[in-house]
Design a protein around this motif. Structure first.
Motif, mmCIF file in Angstrom:
data_model
loop_
_atom_site.group_PDB
_atom_site.id
_atom_site.type_symbol
_atom_site.label_atom_id
_atom_site.label_comp_id
_atom_site.label_asym_id
_atom_site.label_seq_id
_atom_site.Cartn_x
_atom_site.Cartn_y
_atom_site.Cartn_z
ATOM 1 N N GLN A 77 4.658 -19.071 -8.775
ATOM 2 C CA GLN A 77 4.714 -18.743 -7.354
ATOM 3 C C GLN A 77 5.907 -17.942 -7.107
ATOM 4 O OE1 GLN A 77 4.502 -22.198 -4.526
ATOM 5 N NE2 GLN A 77 5.830 -21.134 -3.109
ATOM 6 N N TYR A 78 6.002 -16.792 -7.282
ATOM 7 C CA TYR A 78 7.088 -15.841 -7.288
ATOM 8 C C TYR A 78 6.519 -14.360 -7.246
ATOM 9 C CZ TYR A 78 7.185 -13.701 -11.890
ATOM 10 O OH TYR A 78 6.771 -13.002 -12.966
ATOM 11 N N GLU A 79 7.592 -13.580 -7.053
ATOM 12 C CA GLU A 79 7.164 -12.139 -6.947
ATOM 13 C C GLU A 79 5.878 -11.449 -7.717
ATOM 14 O OE1 GLU A 79 7.091 -8.101 -5.168
ATOM 15 O OE2 GLU A 79 7.374 -10.234 -4.382
ATOM 16 N N GLY A 80 6.290 -11.992 -9.093
ATOM 17 C CA GLY A 80 5.047 -11.491 -10.187
ATOM 18 C C GLY A 80 3.726 -11.894 -9.778
ATOM 19 N N LEU A 81 3.656 -13.247 -8.932
ATOM 20 C CA LEU A 81 2.060 -13.397 -8.557
ATOM 21 C C LEU A 81 1.664 -12.281 -7.320
ATOM 22 C CD1 LEU A 81 -0.407 -15.184 -8.707
ATOM 23 C CD2 LEU A 81 0.825 -16.916 -7.119
ATOM 24 N N VAL A 82 2.655 -12.160 -6.606
ATOM 25 C CA VAL A 82 2.518 -11.005 -5.548
ATOM 26 C C VAL A 82 2.011 -9.709 -6.149
ATOM 27 C CG1 VAL A 82 3.241 -9.937 -3.612
ATOM 28 C CG2 VAL A 82 3.854 -12.370 -3.907
ATOM 29 N N VAL A 83 2.696 -9.260 -7.261
ATOM 30 C CA VAL A 83 2.585 -7.953 -7.772
ATOM 31 C C VAL A 83 1.238 -8.032 -8.602
ATOM 32 C CG1 VAL A 83 3.021 -6.644 -9.937
ATOM 33 C CG2 VAL A 83 4.979 -7.426 -8.283
ATOM 34 N N LEU A 84 0.518 -9.007 -9.173
ATOM 35 C CA LEU A 84 -0.585 -9.233 -9.637
ATOM 36 C C LEU A 84 -1.638 -9.258 -8.591
ATOM 37 C CD1 LEU A 84 -2.430 -9.721 -12.035
ATOM 38 C CD2 LEU A 84 -2.166 -12.156 -11.839
ATOM 39 N N TYR A 85 -1.469 -9.889 -7.543
ATOM 40 C CA TYR A 85 -2.370 -9.989 -6.558
ATOM 41 C C TYR A 85 -2.557 -8.495 -5.911
ATOM 42 C CZ TYR A 85 -4.981 -10.670 -2.001
ATOM 43 O OH TYR A 85 -5.717 -10.749 -1.026
ATOM 44 N N ASN A 86 -1.502 -7.748 -5.269
ATOM 45 C CA ASN A 86 -1.395 -6.558 -4.843
ATOM 46 C C ASN A 86 -2.041 -5.658 -5.821
ATOM 47 O OD1 ASN A 86 0.043 -4.918 -2.714
ATOM 48 N ND2 ASN A 86 0.802 -3.920 -4.477
ATOM 49 N N SER A 87 -1.860 -5.585 -7.127
ATOM 50 C CA SER A 87 -2.510 -4.741 -7.901
ATOM 51 C C SER A 87 -4.197 -4.939 -8.038
ATOM 52 C CB SER A 87 -2.240 -4.954 -9.285
ATOM 53 O OG SER A 87 -0.669 -4.836 -9.641
ATOM 54 N N LEU A 88 -4.547 -6.173 -7.874
ATOM 55 C CA LEU A 88 -6.145 -6.412 -7.636
ATOM 56 C C LEU A 88 -6.546 -5.729 -6.521
ATOM 57 C CD1 LEU A 88 -6.181 -9.801 -9.256
ATOM 58 C CD2 LEU A 88 -7.232 -7.898 -10.224
ATOM 59 N N VAL A 89 -5.677 -6.014 -5.362
ATOM 60 C CA VAL A 89 -6.152 -5.673 -3.951
ATOM 61 C C VAL A 89 -6.420 -3.982 -4.170
ATOM 62 C CG1 VAL A 89 -5.455 -5.241 -1.562
ATOM 63 C CG2 VAL A 89 -4.982 -7.365 -2.681
ATOM 64 N N ALA A 90 -5.353 -3.455 -4.594
ATOM 65 C CA ALA A 90 -5.370 -1.961 -4.722
ATOM 66 C C ALA A 90 -6.626 -1.207 -5.619
ATOM 67 C CB ALA A 90 -4.057 -1.256 -5.205
ATOM 68 N N SER A 91 -6.813 -1.940 -6.762
ATOM 69 C CA SER A 91 -7.857 -1.709 -7.624
ATOM 70 C C SER A 91 -9.281 -2.063 -6.950
ATOM 71 C CB SER A 91 -7.786 -2.678 -8.861
ATOM 72 O OG SER A 91 -6.582 -2.338 -9.553
ATOM 73 N N ALA A 92 -9.371 -2.852 -5.872
ATOM 74 C CA ALA A 92 -10.759 -3.244 -5.265
ATOM 75 C C ALA A 92 -10.824 -2.367 -3.969
ATOM 76 C CB ALA A 92 -10.698 -4.840 -4.775
ATOM 77 N N GLY A 93 -9.745 -1.398 -3.804
ATOM 78 C CA GLY A 93 -9.869 -0.535 -2.641
ATOM 79 C C GLY A 93 -9.389 -1.182 -1.315
ATOM 80 N N GLY A 94 -8.734 -2.217 -1.639
ATOM 81 C CA GLY A 94 -8.380 -2.986 -0.651
ATOM 82 C C GLY A 94 -7.133 -2.741 0.238
ATOM 83 N N ASN A 95 -6.634 -3.474 1.229
ATOM 84 C CA ASN A 95 -5.310 -3.389 1.932
ATOM 85 C C ASN A 95 -4.932 -4.695 2.588
ATOM 86 O OD1 ASN A 95 -4.743 -0.303 2.123
ATOM 87 N ND2 ASN A 95 -6.729 -0.508 2.779
ATOM 88 N N ILE A 96 -3.769 -4.882 2.355
ATOM 89 C CA ILE A 96 -3.032 -6.138 3.081
ATOM 90 C C ILE A 96 -2.465 -5.891 4.593
ATOM 91 C CG2 ILE A 96 -1.278 -7.941 2.976
ATOM 92 C CD1 ILE A 96 -1.626 -7.522 -0.105
ATOM 93 N N LEU A 97 -2.109 -4.800 4.512
ATOM 94 C CA LEU A 97 -1.640 -4.149 6.079
ATOM 95 C C LEU A 97 -2.484 -2.804 6.342
ATOM 96 C CD1 LEU A 97 2.533 -4.294 5.573
ATOM 97 C CD2 LEU A 97 0.954 -6.110 6.454
ATOM 98 N N SER A 98 -2.142 -2.738 7.765
ATOM 99 C CA SER A 98 -2.849 -1.187 8.025
ATOM 100 C C SER A 98 -1.964 -0.157 7.523
ATOM 101 C CB SER A 98 -2.505 -1.185 9.578
ATOM 102 O OG SER A 98 -1.412 -1.374 10.147
#
Length: 428
Positions: free
Chosen positions: A197-218
């Motif tokens: 539970q730290y920035e490294g998990l956020v980095v992993l998730y953010n990479s998966l979101v981008a790889s899936a063509g997704g977005n967290i923010l507008s």
């Protein structure tokens, strides 16, 4: 924040850690001198995270300045959160003893929106943007203005055992099924990634979101969307966490312990920053011969994975008494020659694209083409002054990854991110 991606030099770890600890002990109590108020040579105070050989770059720039100013390197604490706290407190107090600031790529918007750093304009801006990779530049902008000069960048790669896996997997599903097969055969099989539970998990998730063509923010960074691609990323993360191929310590794993697990021969795959390469060569050269690298797999086999970039942007404090000299000093610290020196000696990949072509880069970066491929199509963390809050709530909601319920977790995340954008519900 992106401090976790600051990589190691090629010195033996014990010597390096001891030397750094000693240096920090000496540096911490030193207060900054006010910058040259006596009419002498202006002192440009550089506040920068620990980087083993940065002093040599500072020395070069001081020679180049030829008496117009003198840069003094003030070493920040090792932990990114402590770096930020020190900078924020002093800037909030309008401290004029800081001139050039080494900002984690996730802080630039926050500092710009608080009017703590000066905008790069005119010829200075043109010089910074010339030949610099777009991904790093994106992290240095706020409201279409430039507030940082990207000094170095960083991106994770997939490191895999070519004696176990002849070809790198194209998708997360393929990587998981390959690891499961190795496990059945009684071979090293673990897929090592940052699940704590730290920035490294956020980095992993953010990479998966981008790889899936997704977005967290507008796109303008003002609204929480957490769209279908973000839900798909949660599905992949949950599937991975419950697949039986992670390390037993996955939900507590950070970069360096993960590197050590792989180095010890436990992993078939690891997703980590390039610092693992020189470290492995020192610690386990036989294993290093069996390790290859590739782009991190995609969420879908036919779409290459995109990885979150890290790095440092150089900003000029709004309270500096010597802004002109500070911009000049920052340009010197991140020029092509000095970026090449830092890349080779401190393992921090350059932001100026042409530096990768230099023949001297070949030995230190045999994986430079793969790094460059990922840097040309990067994932950038949500660009917003509220990033710290968003990261905090995201890592809390995603932890532990095995407990993710994709749709419900996405709904919770969407609301929490919306609150973070309004600065609600999170302690500063």
């Amino acid at each position: 924040m992106g401090g976790h991606d600051r990589v190691r030099s090629r010195r033996p770890a014990r010597v390096r850690v001891a030397a750094t600890a000693a240096a920090l002990t000496l540096m911490a109590p030193m207060a900054a001198c006010a910058s040259g108020g006596d009419g002498g040579v202006p002192t440009i105070n550089l506040y920068y995270p620990p980087e083993q050989n940065l002093q040599q770059v500072v020395d070069r720039c001081n020679i180049e300045a030829d008496g117009r100013y003198r840069i003094v390197n003030r070493v920040l604490p090792r932990e990114a959160d402590e770096q930020r706290v020190q900078l924020v407190r002093r800037l909030a107090a309008e401290d004029d003893g800081m001139d050039v600031l080494g900002l984690d790529v996730t802080w630039t918007q926050e500092f710009a929106s608080a009017n703590w750093v000066r905008e790069w304009t005119g010829q200075d801006r043109a010089e910074v943007e010339e030949g610099t990779l777009e991904g790093p530049l994106e992290t240095a902008r706020y409201e279409d203005k430039l507030y940082g000069a990207p000094k170095h960048t960083n991106v994770q790669l997939l490191w895999y055992r070519k004696d176990l896996v002849p070809e790198p997997p194209a998708s997360w599903d393929e990587m998981i099924s390959t690891a499961q097969r190795l496990k059945e055969q009684g071979k090293p099989y673990q897929v090592l990634a940052t699940g704590a539970q730290y920035e490294g998990l956020v980095v992993l998730y953010n990479s998966l979101v981008a790889s899936a063509g997704g977005n967290i923010l507008s796109e303008d960074g003002t609204e929480s969307v957490v769209d279908e691609g973000a839900v798909r990323a949660l599905e992949v993360l949950k599937n991975f966490a419950t697949s039986g191929v992670t390390s037993p310590s996955f939900s507590n794993a950070t970069e360096d312990p993960m590197r050590l697990e792989f180095q010890a021969g436990n992993g078939a795959f690891q997703i980590n920053w390039p610092f693992v390469y020189p470290a492995m060569q020192e610690a386990n050269p036989e294993l290093a011969e069996q390790v290859a690298w590739a782009r991190v797999p995609g969420v879908d086999a036919d779409t290459p994975g995109r990885m979150t970039i890290g790095g440092i942007n150089l900003a000029v404090s709004a309270y500096s008494q010597h802004p002109e000299e500070s911009f000049d000093a920052a340009k010197c610290l991140r020029n092509a020659e000095n970026q090449k020196f830092s890349a080779i000696n401190d393992g921090v990949p350059p932001t100026i694209e042409s530096v990768f072509d230099d023949p001297e880069m070949d030995e230190a970066y045999p994986m430079k083409e793969t790094i460059l491929e990922q840097l040309r199509e990067p994932a950038v963390r949500p660009l917003t002054p509220a990033y710290q809050s968003i990261s905090t709530v995201t890592s809390a909601i995603l932890s532990p990854p095995a407990a993710i319920d994709p749709q419900a977790t996405a709904d919770e995340l969407r609301d929490a991110v919306a609150d973070a954008l309004e600065s609600r519900g999170v302690l500063p």
